[in-house]
Design a protein around this motif. Structure first.
Motif, PDB file in Angstrom:
ATOM      1  N   UNK A 116      18.721 -11.653 -25.236  1.00 17.92           N
ATOM      2  CA  UNK A 116      20.131 -11.855 -25.548  1.00 17.92           C
ATOM      3  C   UNK A 116      20.319 -12.472 -26.926  1.00 17.92           C
ATOM      4  N   UNK A 117      21.500 -12.249 -27.493  1.00 17.71           N
ATOM      5  CA  UNK A 117      21.886 -12.925 -28.729  1.00 17.71           C
ATOM      6  C   UNK A 117      23.277 -13.523 -28.532  1.00 17.71           C
ATOM      7  N   UNK A 161      19.707 -15.618 -32.461  1.00 20.02           N
ATOM      8  CA  UNK A 161      19.260 -14.233 -32.454  1.00 20.02           C
ATOM      9  C   UNK A 161      18.566 -13.804 -31.175  1.00 20.02           C
ATOM     10  N   UNK A 162      17.954 -14.739 -30.465  1.00 18.23           N
ATOM     11  CA  UNK A 162      17.187 -14.315 -29.302  1.00 18.23           C
ATOM     12  C   UNK A 162      17.022 -15.452 -28.307  1.00 18.23           C
ATOM     13  N   UNK A 163      17.444 -15.220 -27.065  1.00 20.80           N
ATOM     14  CA  UNK A 163      17.207 -16.158 -25.968  1.00 20.80           C
ATOM     15  C   UNK A 163      17.263 -15.377 -24.670  1.00 20.80           C
ATOM     16  N   UNK A 164      16.826 -16.004 -23.609  1.00 14.13           N
ATOM     17  CA  UNK A 164      16.840 -15.378 -22.281  1.00 14.13           C
ATOM     18  C   UNK A 164      17.440 -16.332 -21.261  1.00 14.13           C
ATOM     19  N   UNK A 165      17.961 -15.762 -20.205  1.00  5.62           N
ATOM     20  CA  UNK A 165      18.404 -16.517 -19.041  1.00  5.62           C
ATOM     21  C   UNK A 165      17.440 -16.123 -17.932  1.00  5.62           C
ATOM     22  N   UNK A 166      16.808 -17.118 -17.316  1.00  9.49           N
ATOM     23  CA  UNK A 166      15.776 -16.833 -16.329  1.00  9.49           C
ATOM     24  C   UNK A 166      16.371 -16.563 -14.945  1.00  9.49           C
ATOM     25  N   UNK A 167      15.548 -15.974 -14.098  1.00  2.00           N
ATOM     26  CA  UNK A 167      15.940 -15.726 -12.704  1.00  2.00           C
ATOM     27  C   UNK A 167      16.239 -17.044 -11.992  1.00  2.00           C
ATOM     28  N   UNK A 168      15.467 -18.092 -12.280  1.00  2.98           N
ATOM     29  CA  UNK A 168      15.726 -19.404 -11.671  1.00  2.98           C
ATOM     30  C   UNK A 168      17.092 -19.945 -12.078  1.00  2.98           C
ATOM     31  N   UNK A 169      17.463 -19.773 -13.342  1.00  2.00           N
ATOM     32  CA  UNK A 169      18.780 -20.225 -13.803  1.00  2.00           C
ATOM     33  C   UNK A 169      19.899 -19.436 -13.122  1.00  2.00           C
ATOM     34  N   UNK A 170      19.699 -18.138 -12.954  1.00  2.00           N
ATOM     35  CA  UNK A 170      20.685 -17.314 -12.245  1.00  2.00           C
ATOM     36  C   UNK A 170      20.815 -17.791 -10.804  1.00  2.00           C
ATOM     37  N   UNK A 171      19.688 -18.023 -10.132  1.00  4.38           N
ATOM     38  CA  UNK A 171      19.716 -18.475  -8.740  1.00  4.38           C
ATOM     39  C   UNK A 171      20.419 -19.825  -8.605  1.00  4.38           C
ATOM     40  N   UNK A 227      28.100 -12.922 -26.101  1.00  6.34           N
ATOM     41  CA  UNK A 227      26.696 -12.813 -25.727  1.00  6.34           C
ATOM     42  C   UNK A 227      26.425 -11.328 -25.539  1.00  6.34           C
ATOM     43  N   UNK A 228      25.386 -10.836 -26.211  1.00  8.20           N
ATOM     44  CA  UNK A 228      25.076  -9.406 -26.193  1.00  8.20           C
ATOM     45  C   UNK A 228      23.601  -9.201 -25.896  1.00  8.20           C
ATOM     46  N   UNK A 229      23.285  -8.200 -25.069  1.00 10.87           N
ATOM     47  CA  UNK A 229      21.900  -7.808 -24.838  1.00 10.87           C
ATOM     48  C   UNK A 229      21.428  -7.000 -26.035  1.00 10.87           C
ATOM     49  N   UNK A 230      20.220  -7.265 -26.483  1.00  5.35           N
ATOM     50  CA  UNK A 230      19.667  -6.509 -27.613  1.00  5.35           C
ATOM     51  C   UNK A 230      19.708  -5.017 -27.305  1.00  5.35           C
ATOM     52  N   UNK A 231      20.186  -4.235 -28.252  1.00  7.21           N
ATOM     53  CA  UNK A 231      20.264  -2.789 -28.108  1.00  7.21           C
ATOM     54  C   UNK A 231      21.518  -2.284 -27.421  1.00  7.21           C
TER      55      UNK A 231
END
Length: 170
Positions: A103-104, A23-33, A127-131
């Motif tokens: 994200x979900x 239901x809820x998780x995030x991808x961090x800026x460090x992971x993107x980099x 993978x969908x952004x909430x809202x």
């Protein structure tokens, strides 16, 4: 953290129609980099920096998470079953995802068909952004599952390199 549901090989066909979610998780800026540095994607983003939102998650980065997210929800029992990625159909990136988004993840088992002495599994994964009205990534994803053969040596948990990505599940 969500605990994966382990499923014996012979019970895989019973999963058809089931839906699993984070239901809820995030991808961090460090992971993107890190993803951008490893794949070289960051070069094209720097050239066209004004065309992309801050903290944008590259589409193939979200696709790369499908295996990890899926096995954190449901997976064939690794003590008796060998599983590998078989491919993907209908991959789309209908909307953007950013590091600011909550994200979900959704995984639906569409089909499980016999293939030799194992199965070919087809999932609808997104993978969908909430809202958001539309997912940021959606793919029909395929995996193959076969029984481990006698004498197959499994890697112990100690020899598997830990992943730095752990979905922050709420």
């Amino acid at each position: 953290m969500t605990t994966a549901r382990l499923v014996p090989l012979e019970e895989l066909p019973s999963l058809v129609g089931e839906v699993f979610t984070i239901d809820s998780f995030r991808i961090t800026e460090d992971e993107v980099n890190t993803f951008e540095d490893v794949t070289g994607v960051s070069y094209s983003y720097r050239i066209h920096a004004n065309d992309y939102p801050d903290g944008m998650i590259e589409g193939f980065h979200s696709l790369a998470l499908v295996d990890h997210l899926s096995v954190s929800l449901v997976r064939p029992d690794p003590k008796t079953t060998f599983v590998f990625n078989y491919g993907a159909n209908r991959l789309r990136f209908p909307s953007g995802l950013t590091t600011k988004d909550e994200l979900s993840y959704r995984l639906e088992v569409l089909d499980v068909v016999p293939r030799g002495d194992g199965y070919l599994l087809t999932y609808d994964s997104s993978i969908t952004a909430h809202g958001a009205d539309r997912p940021g990534m959606r793919v029909e994803w395929l995996t193959a599952a076969y029984p481990l053969t006698a004498g197959t040596e499994l890697r112990s948990e100690e020899t598997v390199r830990p992943t730095p990505f752990q979905p922050k599940v709420r």
